[in-house]
Design a protein around this motif. Structure first.
Motif, PDB file in Angstrom:
ATOM      1  N   GLU A 124     -60.717  29.962 -17.353  1.00 57.30           N
ATOM      2  CA  GLU A 124     -60.012  30.834 -18.450  1.00 57.30           C
ATOM      3  C   GLU A 124     -61.026  30.725 -20.007  1.00 57.30           C
ATOM      4  O   GLU A 124     -61.281  31.809 -20.509  1.00 57.30           O
ATOM      5  N   PRO A 125     -61.093  29.224 -20.279  1.00 60.46           N
ATOM      6  CA  PRO A 125     -61.806  29.268 -21.518  1.00 60.46           C
ATOM      7  C   PRO A 125     -62.961  30.201 -21.676  1.00 60.46           C
ATOM      8  O   PRO A 125     -63.493  30.923 -22.647  1.00 60.46           O
ATOM      9  N   ALA A 126     -63.998  29.759 -20.656  1.00 59.56           N
ATOM     10  CA  ALA A 126     -65.479  30.404 -20.783  1.00 59.56           C
ATOM     11  C   ALA A 126     -65.318  31.823 -20.525  1.00 59.56           C
ATOM     12  O   ALA A 126     -66.047  32.738 -21.045  1.00 59.56           O
ATOM     13  N   ILE A 127     -64.550  32.312 -19.497  1.00 58.54           N
ATOM     14  CA  ILE A 127     -64.505  33.649 -19.245  1.00 58.54           C
ATOM     15  C   ILE A 127     -63.886  34.448 -20.355  1.00 58.54           C
ATOM     16  O   ILE A 127     -64.167  35.457 -20.726  1.00 58.54           O
ATOM     17  N   GLY A 128     -63.003  33.973 -21.043  1.00 59.22           N
ATOM     18  CA  GLY A 128     -62.280  34.556 -22.394  1.00 59.22           C
ATOM     19  C   GLY A 128     -63.458  34.495 -23.319  1.00 59.22           C
ATOM     20  O   GLY A 128     -63.590  35.465 -23.984  1.00 59.22           O
ATOM     21  N   PHE A 129     -64.349  33.385 -23.589  1.00 60.86           N
ATOM     22  CA  PHE A 129     -65.169  33.651 -24.618  1.00 60.86           C
ATOM     23  C   PHE A 129     -66.370  34.540 -24.167  1.00 60.86           C
ATOM     24  O   PHE A 129     -66.720  35.279 -25.051  1.00 60.86           O
ATOM     25  N   MET A 130     -66.308  34.696 -22.954  1.00 62.47           N
ATOM     26  CA  MET A 130     -67.509  35.668 -22.644  1.00 62.47           C
ATOM     27  C   MET A 130     -67.091  37.180 -22.800  1.00 62.47           C
ATOM     28  O   MET A 130     -67.832  38.080 -23.179  1.00 62.47           O
ATOM     29  N   GLN A 131     -65.715  37.347 -22.375  1.00 62.23           N
ATOM     30  CA  GLN A 131     -65.323  38.727 -22.582  1.00 62.23           C
ATOM     31  C   GLN A 131     -65.151  39.124 -24.174  1.00 62.23           C
ATOM     32  O   GLN A 131     -65.375  40.123 -24.475  1.00 62.23           O
ATOM     33  N   ASN A 132     -64.751  37.989 -25.026  1.00 59.71           N
ATOM     34  CA  ASN A 132     -64.777  38.238 -26.450  1.00 59.71           C
ATOM     35  C   ASN A 132     -66.160  38.587 -27.057  1.00 59.71           C
ATOM     36  O   ASN A 132     -66.250  39.062 -28.069  1.00 59.71           O
ATOM     37  N   SER A 133     -67.099  38.079 -26.384  1.00 56.96           N
ATOM     38  CA  SER A 133     -68.557  38.242 -26.925  1.00 56.96           C
ATOM     39  C   SER A 133     -69.192  39.331 -26.592  1.00 56.96           C
ATOM     40  O   SER A 133     -70.076  39.700 -27.003  1.00 56.96           O
ATOM     41  N   TYR A 134     -68.404  40.135 -25.856  1.00 56.18           N
ATOM     42  CA  TYR A 134     -69.076  41.316 -25.286  1.00 56.18           C
ATOM     43  C   TYR A 134     -69.614  42.305 -26.383  1.00 56.18           C
ATOM     44  O   TYR A 134     -70.413  42.820 -26.569  1.00 56.18           O
TER      45      TYR A 134
END
Length: 134
Positions: A124-134
């Motif tokens: 969750e943390p890494a995926i959330g970071f990547m989604q928010n960085s889009y």
């Protein structure tokens, strides 16, 4: 101690116990959405197979000790951002997670529903970071 050592150990069991783990993951992922299959049309699979192993391990590390993996996760997020060389829209990450969890379930002899939840929590943390960085 790493709070996600159990997930790292599960990942190790998957790689040791199923020499087709990465292939099985990508078969599921590419079949999950035609947009994803298109994105991988000209992929160098030798490089991609190495990258996915590293990316999964980094995602788990990021959940347990974010400082240790922050730079690498930020670099992955840049690659997959709107302006990166391999952009991934935020909604497609759910396919990635589901494909990975299904592959772990099929590959880890010690898999359990509670371990599956731990995997989700770790990603969750890494995926959330990547989604928010889009």
């Amino acid at each position: 101690m790493d709070q996600f050592a159990d997930v790292q150990q599960s990942f190790g069991r998957c790689l040791r116990g199923n020499n087709r783990f990465v292939d099985d993951f990508y078969r599921r992922l590419l079949g999950s959405d035609e947009r994803i299959a298109t994105m991988f049309a000209s992929t160098d699979w030798t490089l991609q197979n190495k990258a996915i192993r590293r990316g999964i391990s980094l995602a788990i590390t990021f959940a347990g000790t974010p400082v240790a993996a922050r730079r690498q996760v930020r670099e992955m997020a840049e690659v997959h951002s709107r302006g990166g060389r391999a952009p991934i829209t935020p909604e497609l990450y759910e396919h990635w997670i589901e494909s990975l969890i299904l592959t772990v379930q099929a590959s880890d002899p010690d898999y359990s529903p509670s371990l599956g939840k731990r995997w989700r929590t770790a990603l969750e943390p890494a995926i959330g970071f990547m989604q928010n960085s889009y």
